[in-house]
Design an enzyme around this catalytic site. Sequence first.
Site, PDB file in Angstrom:
ATOM      1  N   GLY A 167      43.760  35.769  51.881  1.00 33.67           N
ATOM      2  CA  GLY A 167      43.147  35.434  53.161  1.00 33.67           C
ATOM      3  C   GLY A 167      43.744  34.195  53.792  1.00 33.67           C
ATOM      4  O   GLY A 167      44.833  33.743  53.440  1.00 33.67           O
ATOM      5  N   CYS A 168      42.991  33.615  54.708  1.00 33.15           N
ATOM      6  CA  CYS A 168      43.531  32.615  55.630  1.00 33.15           C
ATOM      7  C   CYS A 168      43.857  31.260  54.996  1.00 33.15           C
ATOM      8  O   CYS A 168      44.577  30.467  55.601  1.00 33.15           O
ATOM      9  CB  CYS A 168      42.553  32.420  56.789  1.00 33.15           C
ATOM     10  SG  CYS A 168      42.407  33.860  57.872  1.00 33.15           S
ATOM     11  N   PHE A 169      43.342  30.971  53.811  1.00 39.18           N
ATOM     12  CA  PHE A 169      43.674  29.676  53.196  1.00 39.18           C
ATOM     13  C   PHE A 169      45.024  29.695  52.494  1.00 39.18           C
ATOM     14  O   PHE A 169      45.551  28.655  52.098  1.00 39.18           O
ATOM     15  CB  PHE A 169      42.587  29.244  52.196  1.00 39.18           C
ATOM     16  CG  PHE A 169      42.406  30.168  51.018  1.00 39.18           C
ATOM     17  CD1 PHE A 169      43.292  30.159  49.945  1.00 39.18           C
ATOM     18  CD2 PHE A 169      41.336  31.052  50.968  1.00 39.18           C
ATOM     19  CE1 PHE A 169      43.122  31.006  48.858  1.00 39.18           C
ATOM     20  CE2 PHE A 169      41.148  31.903  49.891  1.00 39.18           C
ATOM     21  CZ  PHE A 169      42.048  31.879  48.832  1.00 39.18           C
TER      22      PHE A 169
END
Length: 401
Positions: A167-169
């Site tokens: 995901g986005c991290f």
Amino acid sequence: MAAATVTVEEVRKAQRATGPATVLAIGTATPANCVHQADYPDYYFRITKSEHMTELKEKFKRMCDKSQIRKRYMHLTEEYLAENPNMCAYMAPSLDARQDIVVVEVPKLGKAAAHKAIKEWGQPKSKITHLVFCTTSGVDMPGADYQLTKMLGLRPSVNRLMMYQQGCFAGGTVLRVAKDLAENNRGARVLVVCSEITAVTFRGPSESHLDSMVGQALFGDGAAAVIVGADPDERVERPLFQLVSASQTILPDSEGAIDGHLREVGLTFHLLKDVPGLISKNIERSLEEAFKPLGITDYNSIFWVAHPGGPAILDQVEAKVGLEKERMRATRHVLSEYGNMSSACVLFILDEMRKRSAEDGQATTGEGFDWGVLFGFGPGLTVETVVLHSVPITTGAAITA
């Protein structure tokens, strides 16, 4: 039998680099298909055959208007979606069609970004010792790391690590991993690739799941690649940013704040409204832990690379820390011109920052500042914090061909 002439400690010392891991080159790529945000609500509700949902369309228009996104790039075209109507429903079996796209296109887009990074680096591909590949989509075996190794003609013995569904991290995660690899393997040159295609998350609107529509208003496709190595040979390599420290943490009381679930209908996305609040509430603690050892307490005296999960996150972080608007300039530029490309975003921002710094005549790759921070925010709610150190800009440096 002859006794060993060296100790384990001597072997370990010889294996380790002397200096910090350093970003030596950056490359980015997007699909050719560009979608302008002002036109997207009409397109989205037409292609998903949802034009009868007039009130929902107005809500979606407001989401797009507030997104601070000007345009995005998407591999999915109207023609492909017309041929795969199940992908346009909110919940219809469509995983096979989505997989058919991403298992091919994710490594292909990654290859385009990697080619640019390798060209800027200027060294033979045979010097790449490690490959870290990250994508939120398209789990397959052998993975995108294997496919990219073949596409680029890397050595069969390259040490590969495949990261799926982070995901986005994860733009922060790959730098943290690359730092450890580069500093613990003398002479290592790590190719890092983040390639994200939203074909797994695209779906039609639902009146009962507005959080899904937030994702439809924000997400775009893109790939970014960096070369990371310690002890650069400055006769032939040009350092851009040093990776000084890196850490990961799960924010307290944040379970369920951002979730994604891979199902027959594709990757579903779930978002709580208080995500910006959770991040801003905890941002000062992350900054203090990262910069207290350096004696830095003025966060306007460092350069900022923050994952642009959405404008509300950036607004609340700015307000909480008292940031001047200029600190998020590179971050907001990438949000505006590309949307939220998940893990690839922060690498796009690094690229934008070093180029803009050179164009503006700044003294360093970090907008004239020596120290900087890179944040990744994503499911968990997980935060990656990377402390960066810029390098002085010399004539012609910091701008790719």
